[in-house]
Scaffold this active site. Structure first.
Site, PDB file in Angstrom:
ATOM      1  CB  SER A  39      -0.971  -0.035   1.188  1.00  0.00           C
ATOM      2  OG  SER A  39      -2.051   0.838   0.985  1.00  0.00           O
ATOM      3  CG  ASP A 154      -4.308  -1.873   0.674  1.00  0.00           C
ATOM      4  OD1 ASP A 154      -3.421  -2.609   1.133  1.00  0.00           O
ATOM      5  OD2 ASP A 154      -4.415  -0.663   0.943  1.00  0.00           O
TER       6      ASP A 154
END
Length: 260
Positions: A39, A154
């Site tokens: 991320s 993610d």
């Protein structure tokens, strides 16, 4: 000196702490041999591996505004996210400038999660820009990345701090930075996006806590950012300073590990 792998965990705006941590390492003549991120850790890691300095990264982060990365999708139900990913990808392209995994200054990898197969995807070749964008596509907030029949979001869903993959890159010593820490109580949840992000935070924390003993780094460093939100860009200065402080406070431990 032993080969050093740096793991940079997910964390939204709190992830700017990674930039401060890298600044502290540089000031002490230390550079990682490998970087693996998730991320925001993937964004910082990729930019650093490409050649951006911590000073350049923090200067860019301070100029960034939410409207530059967030474009509400008129058809969120069909596209599986409230925000399109095109603006975010455009910003990433500005900093990575056509880089590939193969031509980075430091070997880099990142993780995303395939919703269709239900498994973590480790990106270390192929399209760098798309891999980084996938790694930071928070479910429901950003539309997933479609890639070769996969639906990627993610990586923090299952690998908030991807220590295992840093080891697989070949590191002798793994130092990991976790910018999210424990889930803290909140007084209220104002809307659907806050509900989703809160649920995601709790899920990621639970998985990360479970994996701590299983995939322990040689040095796992949590950043103290108190109640600072990972979803507010105003956190940038606080996060940078906290990351720098963390690095400086632990520099002797880091040197001892690398020189042992």
């Amino acid at each position: 000196m032993k080969k050093f792998g740096l793991t940079l965990g997910s964390g939204g705006a709190r992830g700017i702490a990674h930039v401060g941590f890298l600044k502290a390492l540089e000031e002490n003549g230390i550079k990682p041999d490998w970087i693996c991120g998730c991320s925001m850790g993937a964004i910082v890691g990729a930019c650093y591996a490409y050649g951006m300095t911590p000073d350049e990264m923090i200067a860019s982060a301070k100029k960034l505004r939410l409207f530059q990365i967030l474009a509400l999708d008129p058809f969120p139900y069909n596209n599986k996210g409230f925000a399109q990913g095109a603006k975010l990808e455009k910003v990433l392209a500005k900093y990575l400038k056509g880089a590939t995994f193969e031509n980075l200054n430091i070997p880099f990898s990142c993780v995303s999660y395939d919703l269709l197969e239900g498994k973590t995807i480790w990106h270390h070749d192929g399209n760098l820009l798309r891999a980084v964008r996938a790694s930071c596509s928070i479910p429901i907030v950003f539309e997933p990345v479609k890639d070769n029949g996969r639906l990627l979001v993610d990586g923090g869903i299952n690998e908030r701090v991807p220590i295992k993959y840093t080891r697989e890159m070949g590191a002798d010593i793994v130092i990991a930075v976790d910018v999210l820490g424990d889930v803290r109580p909140t007084k209220k949840i104002k809307n659907l996006i806050e509900l989703v992000t809160r649920a995601t935070d709790i899920l990621e924390f639970t998985v990360a806590k479970y994996k701590k003993d299983e995939e322990q780094a040689d040095l796992l460093l949590p950043v103290d950012l108190g109640d600072a939100s990972q979803y507010q860009i105003k956190t940038v200065n606080l996060a940078f300073e906290a990351g720098y402080k963390l690095g400086m406070e632990n520099i002797d431990k880091i040197k001892a590990l690398l020189n042992d």
